[in-house]
Design a protein around this motif. Structure first.
Motif, mmCIF file in Angstrom:
data_model
loop_
_atom_site.group_PDB
_atom_site.id
_atom_site.type_symbol
_atom_site.label_atom_id
_atom_site.label_comp_id
_atom_site.label_asym_id
_atom_site.label_seq_id
_atom_site.Cartn_x
_atom_site.Cartn_y
_atom_site.Cartn_z
ATOM 1 N N LYS A 59 8.234 -23.681 17.678
ATOM 2 C CA LYS A 59 8.048 -25.054 18.144
ATOM 3 C C LYS A 59 8.026 -26.031 16.973
ATOM 4 O O LYS A 59 8.500 -27.165 17.096
ATOM 5 N N LEU A 60 7.471 -25.591 15.847
ATOM 6 C CA LEU A 60 7.368 -26.460 14.674
ATOM 7 C C LEU A 60 8.622 -26.418 13.807
ATOM 8 O O LEU A 60 8.661 -27.046 12.741
ATOM 9 N N GLY A 61 9.627 -25.669 14.241
ATOM 10 C CA GLY A 61 10.899 -25.665 13.530
ATOM 11 C C GLY A 61 11.060 -24.539 12.530
ATOM 12 O O GLY A 61 12.088 -24.461 11.842
ATOM 13 N N GLY A 62 10.061 -23.666 12.424
ATOM 14 C CA GLY A 62 10.105 -22.592 11.440
ATOM 15 C C GLY A 62 10.550 -21.268 12.037
ATOM 16 O O GLY A 62 10.988 -21.183 13.190
ATOM 17 N N HIS A 63 10.420 -20.225 11.234
ATOM 18 C CA HIS A 63 10.866 -18.895 11.618
ATOM 19 C C HIS A 63 9.800 -17.870 11.243
ATOM 20 O O HIS A 63 8.991 -18.099 10.340
ATOM 21 N N THR A 64 9.811 -16.733 11.939
ATOM 22 C CA THR A 64 8.841 -15.672 11.671
ATOM 23 C C THR A 64 9.558 -14.371 11.357
ATOM 24 O O THR A 64 10.674 -14.125 11.824
ATOM 25 N N ILE A 65 8.897 -13.533 10.556
ATOM 26 C CA ILE A 65 9.358 -12.179 10.287
ATOM 27 C C ILE A 65 8.226 -11.246 10.662
ATOM 28 O O ILE A 65 7.123 -11.344 10.112
ATOM 29 N N PHE A 66 8.467 -10.338 11.610
ATOM 30 C CA PHE A 66 7.457 -9.377 12.049
ATOM 31 C C PHE A 66 7.545 -8.125 11.192
ATOM 32 O O PHE A 66 8.616 -7.533 11.047
ATOM 33 N N LEU A 67 6.418 -7.707 10.639
ATOM 34 C CA LEU A 67 6.346 -6.519 9.801
ATOM 35 C C LEU A 67 5.250 -5.608 10.343
ATOM 36 O O LEU A 67 4.066 -5.830 10.101
ATOM 37 N N GLY A 68 5.637 -4.603 11.122
ATOM 38 C CA GLY A 68 4.692 -3.622 11.605
ATOM 39 C C GLY A 68 4.338 -2.638 10.505
ATOM 40 O O GLY A 68 4.949 -2.619 9.434
ATOM 41 N N LYS A 69 3.376 -1.776 10.782
ATOM 42 C CA LYS A 69 2.896 -0.863 9.744
ATOM 43 C C LYS A 69 3.966 0.121 9.306
ATOM 44 O O LYS A 69 3.895 0.666 8.194
ATOM 45 N N ASN A 70 4.985 0.338 10.129
ATOM 46 C CA ASN A 70 6.081 1.241 9.756
ATOM 47 C C ASN A 70 7.270 0.513 9.143
ATOM 48 O O ASN A 70 8.270 1.156 8.807
ATOM 49 N N ASP A 71 7.144 -0.811 9.007
ATOM 50 C CA ASP A 71 8.260 -1.614 8.488
ATOM 51 C C ASP A 71 8.144 -1.909 6.997
ATOM 52 O O ASP A 71 9.105 -2.380 6.396
ATOM 53 N N ILE A 72 6.979 -1.707 6.416
ATOM 54 C CA ILE A 72 6.773 -2.043 5.011
ATOM 55 C C ILE A 72 6.175 -0.857 4.272
ATOM 56 O O ILE A 72 5.700 0.099 4.885
ATOM 57 N N GLN A 73 6.179 -0.947 2.959
ATOM 58 C CA GLN A 73 5.710 0.153 2.115
ATOM 59 C C GLN A 73 4.222 0.082 1.811
ATOM 60 O O GLN A 73 3.660 1.045 1.279
ATOM 61 N N MET A 74 3.573 -1.043 2.119
ATOM 62 C CA MET A 74 2.138 -1.153 1.875
ATOM 63 C C MET A 74 1.405 -0.098 2.680
ATOM 64 O O MET A 74 1.622 0.053 3.889
ATOM 65 N N GLY A 75 0.558 0.651 2.023
ATOM 66 C CA GLY A 75 -0.131 1.749 2.671
ATOM 67 C C GLY A 75 0.602 3.065 2.545
ATOM 68 O O GLY A 75 0.078 4.118 2.901
ATOM 69 N N ARG A 76 1.828 3.005 2.039
ATOM 70 C CA ARG A 76 2.609 4.236 1.827
ATOM 71 C C ARG A 76 3.032 4.341 0.359
ATOM 72 O O ARG A 76 4.076 4.882 0.039
ATOM 73 N N GLY A 77 2.218 3.757 -0.520
ATOM 74 C CA GLY A 77 2.497 3.851 -1.944
ATOM 75 C C GLY A 77 2.539 2.517 -2.654
ATOM 76 O O GLY A 77 2.093 2.408 -3.796
ATOM 77 N N GLU A 78 3.079 1.477 -1.997
ATOM 78 C CA GLU A 78 3.136 0.167 -2.640
ATOM 79 C C GLU A 78 1.766 -0.502 -2.560
ATOM 80 O O GLU A 78 1.096 -0.445 -1.533
ATOM 81 N N THR A 79 1.367 -1.157 -3.616
ATOM 82 C CA THR A 79 0.053 -1.774 -3.660
ATOM 83 C C THR A 79 0.019 -3.060 -2.846
ATOM 84 O O THR A 79 1.053 -3.695 -2.602
ATOM 85 N N ILE A 80 -1.185 -3.446 -2.447
ATOM 86 C CA ILE A 80 -1.372 -4.728 -1.773
ATOM 87 C C ILE A 80 -0.953 -5.867 -2.694
ATOM 88 O O ILE A 80 -0.321 -6.848 -2.264
ATOM 89 N N GLU A 81 -1.295 -5.748 -3.979
ATOM 90 C CA GLU A 81 -0.923 -6.788 -4.949
ATOM 91 C C GLU A 81 0.587 -6.994 -4.980
ATOM 92 O O GLU A 81 1.071 -8.135 -4.889
ATOM 93 N N ASP A 82 1.361 -5.924 -5.079
ATOM 94 C CA ASP A 82 2.813 -6.068 -5.149
ATOM 95 C C ASP A 82 3.381 -6.597 -3.834
ATOM 96 O O ASP A 82 4.316 -7.407 -3.827
ATOM 97 N N THR A 83 2.821 -6.151 -2.721
ATOM 98 C CA THR A 83 3.271 -6.653 -1.421
ATOM 99 C C THR A 83 3.062 -8.159 -1.326
ATOM 100 O O THR A 83 3.958 -8.902 -0.888
#
Length: 296
Positions: A59-83
Motif C-alpha cells: 500500500k505504501l509503494g514498497g516491496h517485501t522479501i519473505f525469508l523463512g527459516k529454510n530460506d537463509i543460512q542464519m542458524g545453519r552456520g552463518e552468524t547473526i552479525e553477517d546476516t
C-alpha cells in the motif's frame, strides 16, 4: 538510526504513530515508501504478521522479501552479525520474527538499517502498538483508561502491554497465576509511567475495566508444558461472567489465534463487545505507521 525492538523504543512517539495509523485507515495513504524494500525473517510462522506487513508495504509503494527459516543460512552456520550486515545492503528495513530476544538485539546491533521486532520471547511491540491503536479508535482516547489482562502474565504480550499501556497513560492490571506473573524488570519499568496491579484471579478482577485482554495459554515453543498450563490457567478464562464485571461499554481484545474454550469463550470473542477483527486489521495500519516512522 531507530529500531523497534521494545516498547521503550517508542517512548515519546507512541501516540503520534497510533494517530498516523488511524489517519491512514480513515483518510487514505500515500506511496510514502515507494521502492523501499522490507526483508522479513520468520523463524516462527504467522498468518497476521506476514500478511499485514506484505499488504501494508505494498500500500505504501514498497516491496517485501519473505525469508523463512529454510530460506537463509542464519542458524545453519552463518552468524547473526553477517546476516544483518548482508541484508542491510539489500533492504531498507528488516523485520525479524524470532524465538530469542537475545538474537533480536544482536541483529539490531549489527544491522545498518532499522530492525522491527515482529515478535520474540520477551516482547511483541507491533501487536501492542496495534492494540493501543484499536483502543483509541474505539474509545477516542487512551489516557485514564483501565486495561485488564487475563492469563499468562509472563509472556511477550503481557510484557509489552505493561510498557505500552502505562506509557500511553492507561492503568493496567495483570491477572495471572503466581507462577506466571511478569518479571520484576517489566513491572518496575511500567510503574515509572503509571499504575500497575499484578494479582491472582479473584471476584471483581475485571471491575471498571475499559479493555479486557487475553492471549493464548500455550505459545509456540511451550507445547511441552501444555497440560500444566491448561490446568493452571483454567480459572483465568475470559467468559461472559468476566465481561459482566467490566464496564458496560468495555471492549474485548485478543491478538489471535484464539483457542475457544481455553483462554476465551467463542461467545465473548465473537460477541458484541469484541473488537478482535478490527484489531487484526489494525496490525497492517499500525505497522505502516511504524515503517514510515522508522524511515522518516
Amino acid at each position: 538510526m531507530k529500531h523497534l525492538i521494545s516498547m521503550v523504543d517508542v517512548e515519546g512517539e507512541l501516540e503520534a504513530i497510533i494517530d498516523d495509523g488511524i489517519d491512514m485507515k480513515r483518510n487514505g495513504y500515500r506511496r510514502d515508501l515507494a521502492d523501499k524494500i522490507l526483508a522479513m525473517i520468520f523463524e516462527k510462522s504467522s498468518t497476521r504478521t506476514r500478511v499485514s506487513f506484505e499488504v501494508g508495504m505494498q500500500k505504501l509503494g514498497g516491496h517485501t522479501i519473505f525469508l523463512g527459516k529454510n530460506d537463509i543460512q542464519m542458524g545453519r552456520g552463518e552468524t547473526i552479525e553477517d546476516t544483518a550486515l548482508v541484508l542491510s545492503r539489500y533492504a531498507h528495513l528488516i523485520m525479524y520474527r524470532a524465538f530469542s530476544h537475545t538474537d533480536m538485539v544482536e541483529l539490531a546491533n549489527h544491522a545498518t538499517v532499522p530492525v522491527i521486532n515482529g515478535l520474540d520471547d520477551e516482547e511483541h511491540p507491533c501487536q501492542v502498538i496495534t492494540d493501543l491503536m484499536t483502543v483509541k479508535e474505539h474509545k477516542n482516547r487512551l489516557k485514564g483508561l483501565k486495561a485488564v489482562y487475563f492469563g499468562d502474565g509472563s509472556n511477550n504480550m503481557a510484557n509489552s502491554l505493561l510498557l505500552g499501556c502505562t506509557m500511553a497513560g492507561m492503568d493496567i492490571s495483570i491477572v495471572a497465576p503466581r507462577q506466571y506473573w511478569p518479571a520484576d524488570a517489566y513491572v518496575n519499568k511500567a510503574r515509572e509511567w503509571g499504575k500497575v496491579t499484578v494479582t491472582e484471579v479473584k471476584e471483581g478482577a475485571a471491575l471498571d475495566a475499559d479493555v479486557v485482554i487475553t492471549d493464548t495459554w500455550v505459545s509456540m515453543g511451550d507445547e511441552t508444558e501444555k497440560k500444566e498450563r491448561l490446568a493452571a490457567l483454567h480459572p483465568y478464562q475470559v467468559n461472559a461472567a468476566v465481561m459482566q464485571e467490566a464496564k458496560p461499554d468495555a471492549i474485548f481484545m485478543h491478538c489471535l489465534p484464539a483457542y475457544y474454550g481455553n483462554e476465551v469463550t467463542k461467545e465473548v470473542a465473537h460477541g458484541p463487545q469484541s473488537v478482535i477483527f478490527d484489531e487484526a486489521e489494525n496490525r497492517m495500519w499500525a505497522q505502516m505507521a511504524v515503517m514510515k516512522w522508522l524511515l522518516k
